[in-house]
Design a protein around this motif. Sequence first.
Motif, PDB file in Angstrom:
ATOM      1  N   ILE A   1      42.849  34.046  45.170  1.00 52.68           N
ATOM      2  CA  ILE A   1      43.478  34.583  46.376  1.00 52.68           C
ATOM      3  C   ILE A   1      45.001  34.493  46.268  1.00 52.68           C
ATOM      4  CG2 ILE A   1      43.564  32.528  47.851  1.00 52.68           C
ATOM      5  CD1 ILE A   1      42.035  35.747  48.978  1.00 52.68           C
ATOM      6  N   VAL A   2      45.460  33.436  45.647  1.00 54.82           N
ATOM      7  CA  VAL A   2      46.898  33.281  45.437  1.00 54.82           C
ATOM      8  C   VAL A   2      47.399  34.399  44.515  1.00 54.82           C
ATOM      9  CG1 VAL A   2      48.674  31.808  44.388  1.00 54.82           C
ATOM     10  CG2 VAL A   2      46.902  30.792  45.832  1.00 54.82           C
ATOM     11  N   ALA A   3      46.606  34.668  43.480  1.00 51.70           N
ATOM     12  CA  ALA A   3      46.966  35.745  42.560  1.00 51.70           C
ATOM     13  C   ALA A   3      47.027  37.070  43.316  1.00 51.70           C
ATOM     14  CB  ALA A   3      45.949  35.825  41.426  1.00 51.70           C
ATOM     15  N   PHE A   4      46.045  37.291  44.156  1.00 50.42           N
ATOM     16  CA  PHE A   4      45.997  38.572  44.862  1.00 50.42           C
ATOM     17  C   PHE A   4      47.179  38.726  45.816  1.00 50.42           C
ATOM     18  CE2 PHE A   4      44.507  41.418  48.278  1.00 50.42           C
ATOM     19  CZ  PHE A   4      44.322  42.551  47.506  1.00 50.42           C
ATOM     20  N   ILE A   5      47.470  37.685  46.535  1.00 53.98           N
ATOM     21  CA  ILE A   5      48.593  37.754  47.476  1.00 53.98           C
ATOM     22  C   ILE A   5      49.908  37.996  46.724  1.00 53.98           C
ATOM     23  CG2 ILE A   5      49.952  36.366  49.105  1.00 53.98           C
ATOM     24  CD1 ILE A   5      47.275  35.270  50.162  1.00 53.98           C
ATOM     25  N   SER A   6      50.036  37.393  45.545  1.00 57.78           N
ATOM     26  CA  SER A   6      51.231  37.645  44.734  1.00 57.78           C
ATOM     27  C   SER A   6      51.303  39.107  44.318  1.00 57.78           C
ATOM     28  CB  SER A   6      51.222  36.771  43.480  1.00 57.78           C
ATOM     29  OG  SER A   6      50.930  35.449  43.814  1.00 57.78           O
ATOM     30  N   MET A   7      50.146  39.672  44.001  1.00 55.28           N
ATOM     31  CA  MET A   7      50.121  41.068  43.608  1.00 55.28           C
ATOM     32  C   MET A   7      50.574  41.963  44.754  1.00 55.28           C
ATOM     33  SD  MET A   7      46.808  41.728  41.318  1.00 55.28           S
ATOM     34  CE  MET A   7      45.977  40.485  40.447  1.00 55.28           C
ATOM     35  N   LEU A   8      50.171  41.572  45.968  1.00 53.94           N
ATOM     36  CA  LEU A   8      50.571  42.377  47.123  1.00 53.94           C
ATOM     37  C   LEU A   8      52.091  42.404  47.278  1.00 53.94           C
ATOM     38  CD1 LEU A   8      47.864  41.458  49.775  1.00 53.94           C
ATOM     39  CD2 LEU A   8      47.935  43.411  48.202  1.00 53.94           C
TER      40      LEU A   8
ATOM     41  N   PHE B   1      38.962  42.734  48.339  1.00 59.89           N
ATOM     42  CA  PHE B   1      40.174  42.586  49.152  1.00 59.89           C
ATOM     43  C   PHE B   1      40.997  43.869  49.150  1.00 59.89           C
ATOM     44  CE2 PHE B   1      40.007  37.975  47.556  1.00 59.89           C
ATOM     45  CZ  PHE B   1      39.275  37.553  48.641  1.00 59.89           C
ATOM     46  N   ALA B   2      41.015  44.528  47.993  1.00 58.82           N
ATOM     47  CA  ALA B   2      41.946  45.652  47.807  1.00 58.82           C
ATOM     48  C   ALA B   2      41.482  46.915  48.518  1.00 58.82           C
ATOM     49  CB  ALA B   2      42.147  45.918  46.316  1.00 58.82           C
ATOM     50  N   GLU B   3      40.165  47.146  48.477  1.00 56.96           N
ATOM     51  CA  GLU B   3      39.693  48.428  48.973  1.00 56.96           C
ATOM     52  C   GLU B   3      39.972  48.683  50.453  1.00 56.96           C
ATOM     53  OE1 GLU B   3      35.820  49.106  47.263  1.00 56.96           O
ATOM     54  OE2 GLU B   3      36.755  50.379  45.734  1.00 56.96           O
ATOM     55  N   PRO B   4      39.749  47.684  51.310  1.00 56.70           N
ATOM     56  CA  PRO B   4      40.057  47.922  52.724  1.00 56.70           C
ATOM     57  C   PRO B   4      41.532  48.259  52.944  1.00 56.70           C
ATOM     58  CG  PRO B   4      38.970  45.779  52.416  1.00 56.70           C
ATOM     59  CD  PRO B   4      39.179  46.353  51.071  1.00 56.70           C
ATOM     60  N   LEU B   5      42.373  47.884  51.985  1.00 55.22           N
ATOM     61  CA  LEU B   5      43.795  48.174  52.128  1.00 55.22           C
ATOM     62  C   LEU B   5      44.153  49.523  51.516  1.00 55.22           C
ATOM     63  CD1 LEU B   5      45.130  44.660  51.049  1.00 55.22           C
ATOM     64  CD2 LEU B   5      45.318  45.628  53.344  1.00 55.22           C
ATOM     65  N   GLY B   6      43.136  50.174  50.926  1.00 57.96           N
ATOM     66  CA  GLY B   6      43.394  51.461  50.287  1.00 57.96           C
ATOM     67  C   GLY B   6      44.159  51.342  48.979  1.00 57.96           C
ATOM     68  N   ILE B   7      44.012  50.198  48.328  1.00 61.66           N
ATOM     69  CA  ILE B   7      44.713  49.983  47.058  1.00 61.66           C
ATOM     70  C   ILE B   7      43.852  50.499  45.909  1.00 61.66           C
ATOM     71  CG2 ILE B   7      45.448  48.191  45.435  1.00 61.66           C
ATOM     72  CD1 ILE B   7      46.280  46.534  47.903  1.00 61.66           C
ATOM     73  N   ASN B   8      44.491  51.179  44.979  1.00 65.17           N
ATOM     74  CA  ASN B   8      43.799  51.696  43.814  1.00 65.17           C
ATOM     75  C   ASN B   8      43.751  50.623  42.725  1.00 65.17           C
ATOM     76  OD1 ASN B   8      42.913  53.062  41.553  1.00 65.17           O
ATOM     77  ND2 ASN B   8      44.013  54.945  42.087  1.00 65.17           N
TER      78      ASN B   8
ATOM     79  N   ALA C   1      36.805  38.908  33.499  1.00 69.32           N
ATOM     80  CA  ALA C   1      37.586  40.062  33.957  1.00 69.32           C
ATOM     81  C   ALA C   1      36.807  40.822  35.034  1.00 69.32           C
ATOM     82  CB  ALA C   1      37.931  40.970  32.788  1.00 69.32           C
ATOM     83  N   GLN C   2      35.511  40.983  34.783  1.00 71.16           N
ATOM     84  CA  GLN C   2      34.688  41.693  35.770  1.00 71.16           C
ATOM     85  C   GLN C   2      34.613  40.947  37.080  1.00 71.16           C
ATOM     86  OE1 GLN C   2      30.949  42.546  34.083  1.00 71.16           O
ATOM     87  NE2 GLN C   2      31.731  44.314  32.946  1.00 71.16           N
ATOM     88  N   GLN C   3      34.462  39.637  36.957  1.00 69.74           N
ATOM     89  CA  GLN C   3      34.402  38.809  38.153  1.00 69.74           C
ATOM     90  C   GLN C   3      35.680  38.979  38.981  1.00 69.74           C
ATOM     91  OE1 GLN C   3      32.415  36.618  39.713  1.00 69.74           O
ATOM     92  NE2 GLN C   3      33.969  35.669  41.016  1.00 69.74           N
ATOM     93  N   HIS C   4      36.791  38.912  38.301  1.00 70.29           N
ATOM     94  CA  HIS C   4      38.063  39.092  39.001  1.00 70.29           C
ATOM     95  C   HIS C   4      38.130  40.471  39.636  1.00 70.29           C
ATOM     96  CE1 HIS C   4      39.863  35.372  38.093  1.00 70.29           C
ATOM     97  NE2 HIS C   4      40.083  35.580  36.814  1.00 70.29           N
ATOM     98  N   TYR C   5      37.714  41.453  38.845  1.00 73.09           N
ATOM     99  CA  TYR C   5      37.776  42.826  39.336  1.00 73.09           C
ATOM    100  C   TYR C   5      36.970  42.962  40.625  1.00 73.09           C
ATOM    101  CZ  TYR C   5      36.998  47.842  39.570  1.00 73.09           C
ATOM    102  OH  TYR C   5      36.909  49.141  39.997  1.00 73.09           O
ATOM    103  N   HIS C   6      35.743  42.438  40.588  1.00 70.26           N
ATOM    104  CA  HIS C   6      34.896  42.583  41.772  1.00 70.26           C
ATOM    105  C   HIS C   6      35.444  41.823  42.962  1.00 70.26           C
ATOM    106  CE1 HIS C   6      31.994  45.050  39.840  1.00 70.26           C
ATOM    107  NE2 HIS C   6      31.799  44.167  38.870  1.00 70.26           N
ATOM    108  N   SER C   7      35.946  40.610  42.737  1.00 67.73           N
ATOM    109  CA  SER C   7      36.426  39.876  43.913  1.00 67.73           C
ATOM    110  C   SER C   7      37.732  40.469  44.429  1.00 67.73           C
ATOM    111  CB  SER C   7      36.522  38.370  43.648  1.00 67.73           C
ATOM    112  OG  SER C   7      37.077  38.091  42.415  1.00 67.73           O
ATOM    113  N   LEU C   8      38.581  40.961  43.538  1.00 68.47           N
ATOM    114  CA  LEU C   8      39.836  41.559  44.013  1.00 68.47           C
ATOM    115  C   LEU C   8      39.584  42.895  44.714  1.00 68.47           C
ATOM    116  CD1 LEU C   8      42.255  40.779  41.018  1.00 68.47           C
ATOM    117  CD2 LEU C   8      42.031  39.553  43.178  1.00 68.47           C
ATOM    118  N   LYS C   9      38.582  43.607  44.184  1.00 69.10           N
ATOM    119  CA  LYS C   9      38.292  44.919  44.760  1.00 69.10           C
ATOM    120  C   LYS C   9      37.901  44.796  46.235  1.00 69.10           C
ATOM    121  CE  LYS C   9      35.017  48.205  43.600  1.00 69.10           C
ATOM    122  NZ  LYS C   9      34.186  48.928  42.634  1.00 69.10           N
TER     123      LYS C   9
ATOM    124  N   ILE D   1      42.565  40.741  57.058  1.00 65.46           N
ATOM    125  CA  ILE D   1      41.469  40.744  56.084  1.00 65.46           C
ATOM    126  C   ILE D   1      41.136  39.362  55.524  1.00 65.46           C
ATOM    127  CG2 ILE D   1      40.669  41.678  53.868  1.00 65.46           C
ATOM    128  CD1 ILE D   1      42.341  44.172  54.542  1.00 65.46           C
ATOM    129  N   LEU D   2      42.149  38.594  55.260  1.00 66.99           N
ATOM    130  CA  LEU D   2      41.935  37.260  54.680  1.00 66.99           C
ATOM    131  C   LEU D   2      40.877  36.504  55.474  1.00 66.99           C
ATOM    132  CD1 LEU D   2      42.909  35.145  52.585  1.00 66.99           C
ATOM    133  CD2 LEU D   2      44.551  34.363  54.293  1.00 66.99           C
TER     134      LEU D   2
END
Length: 712
Positions: free
Chosen positions: A317-324, A353-360, A343-351, A277-278
């Motif tokens: 992206i670093v934050a997201f990978i850490s979350m994974l 990445f997250a959605e294709p992985l099936g992350i809630n 917060a919204q900006q983060h939410y939208h950009s993380l979403k 995905i990256l």
Amino acid sequence: MLLSVFYKLAIHSSFMLQKSIKYLPGIGETRAKLLQKELGISTYEDLLNHFPFRYIDRSKYYKISEIRSTNADIQLIGKITEIAEVGEGRKKRLTATFRDATGEIELVWFRNYKWIQQKLNTEDSFVIYGRPQLFNRKYTIAHPEIETLEERKKKSFLKLQPVYPSTETLVKKGFTHRVWTQIMNGLFQQTGLNFKESLPESVRKELNLVDKNTALYNIHFPQSIDLLHKAQTRLKFEELFYLQLQLLQKNIHRKKKIKGHIFENIGEYFNRFYHTILPFELTGAQKKVIKEIRKDVKSGVQMNRLLQGDVGSGKTIVAFISMLMALDNGFQASMIAPTEILAQQHYHSLKKFAEPLGINIRLLTGSTKQKERKELFDKLAGGEIQILVGTHAVLEDKVIFDNLGLAIIDEQHRFGVAQRAKMWKKNTIPPHILVMTATPIPRTLALTHYGDLDVSVIDELPPGRKPVKTIHTYSKDRLKVFHFIKSELEKGRQAYIVYPLIEESEVLDYQNLTDNYEKIKLFFENTPFKIGMVHGKMKQEEKDAEMAKFKNNETQLLVATTVIEVGVDVPNASIMLIESAERFGLSQLHQLRGRVGRGAEQSYCILMTEYKLSEEARTRMQTMVATNDGFKIAEVDLQLRGPGNILGTQQSGIMKFRLADIIKDAPLLHTARNIAYKVLKEDFLLQKPEHQNIRYFLQKQIKESGFWNLIG
Ligand code: ADP
Ligand code: MG
């Protein structure tokens, strides 16, 4: 054995220092109360640590012809030639003409001048001391200190006269230089020079620092300039050294004592994201930081890491990978930001990445509806929600996670220390903490304020970025600038035009923006380009809609107030025009500029100001033009505004140094840090005999400042 003797000694001397100042000669009940109320001085020790903030060189005399400015106290020798009482009633005053061989000035007293009047004569030579002011092209000193040359000669006078921090009330109640000096004299007579040394002999030797007694005596009664400097250096070092000891001990202590969740596995989420995905190759700096984080989160020790990276360096992206990493090990993760938009900006950009992985993944902010909240809280506590993005709302006690493993705090400097602590409490074993900041913190500030954190830096921008060209122009050239913008739009680019918020008045602010919007509309009337507008008064949905249009290139120009400072990522936007740029701070300007230069095209940041600028504003513009380096900008910002303003008042509690100035004393700060580190590395619990004094003073300081609680 040795230890107990030491403590007895220490208790004895500390007993003396805890005595109330009312027992000192020349103080008594009334003055003691006053000093307590005005300056919080109640014990001998408080008084001892009430250091002068400057010294007047009373060995230096000026000639009247040398007076140039009206912002310094000066000392003159001369004779009085005329004395007169002028004016009526409340305006009645005493004036005198004062001459030396080079010229004359006026002296004036407005009230209570009876005794001065008696003292003045035209025979004696006088020494006067005060601050000249310019009236009718003539220098005047109001209420100078005055004494005859004879009187002066009789005094065994300190050449360097200390000036103590004081208040208006104290001055009114007669706390003059002389009174302060008397009080300090009394103090030293009672205590003697028996102060407990607080630095190890070896450290003093290594750095050539004077002993504690010499330092304390000379800070109050400088025997020479040289000794004063030595006293100051020693006391500043001590101050910085003890702060670094606390911060480092805290850091090491935490690593020893506080368990951390172990993210053992690199799993499915991480691998799938990384390999499928990256959308780009990570930069070397991003990889390095991810490795640092990875090492922390599997170490068994709680991570407390500060991630610094300039705007656009790719922290998200670093934050997201850490979350994974958390998610792969069955933990939840959360990311909080200081504003709803961010917060919204983060939410939208993380979403994305997250959605294709099936992350809630979910968003929680102040404007999340009650009904949704209930459902969200349930799913969060049940562990169904894996990533929660949000604002301060996430910190509230009723937000309960099932098993929070990693908390990310973006733009830490806008959050207080207390909020960081709240995140800690969201799980029985505290989650790992990653603090991110896009406002690079000058190294000195990082050392004093985040000294208890480990630091990672992303010092490399993603490839293919052309540095933004920054231009400073004046508002009279607006038309030219508009033509330039038009020509860029014709090449297919987009542009932002930003106006400062008029914070005093929402109405004015709105007015200002709409007026300008009309003008811009007029200019672009016969072009195909469409204009959007966002401002603080718009509803969230409206803002989002406008932003979306810009992002989709349905509008080519976005006219906005600083609401876009954080939040939008539109790679095709290549121009940032900042109107009234002088009204923005450096870090804000840098943030705004960071909105462009995100694509492959050459981008421009145009700073438009009035022609007349304050010196400070000009420095800001020049700095922006000269560099794109956020760290350099932060250093200038620190010098222009001082540390308190950069970090915000919430954290100023730890900032109050008695003597040290973290800008000017940066080298000393680094030395203090290194030596503190050396001491703790060798003897973490401070058990060695030669460290007993450090141990004693450190504990005392921690007890008094409540420091551990504050940082915890
Ligand atoms: P910031 O550090 O300011 O939060 P972002 O995380 O928003 O920066 O990243 C800025 C932009 O750069 C985003 O569009 C992001 O997708 C992109 N980006 C991040 N890392 C890379 C990379 N290694 N290569 C290319 N683009 C990247
Ligand atoms: Mg960011």
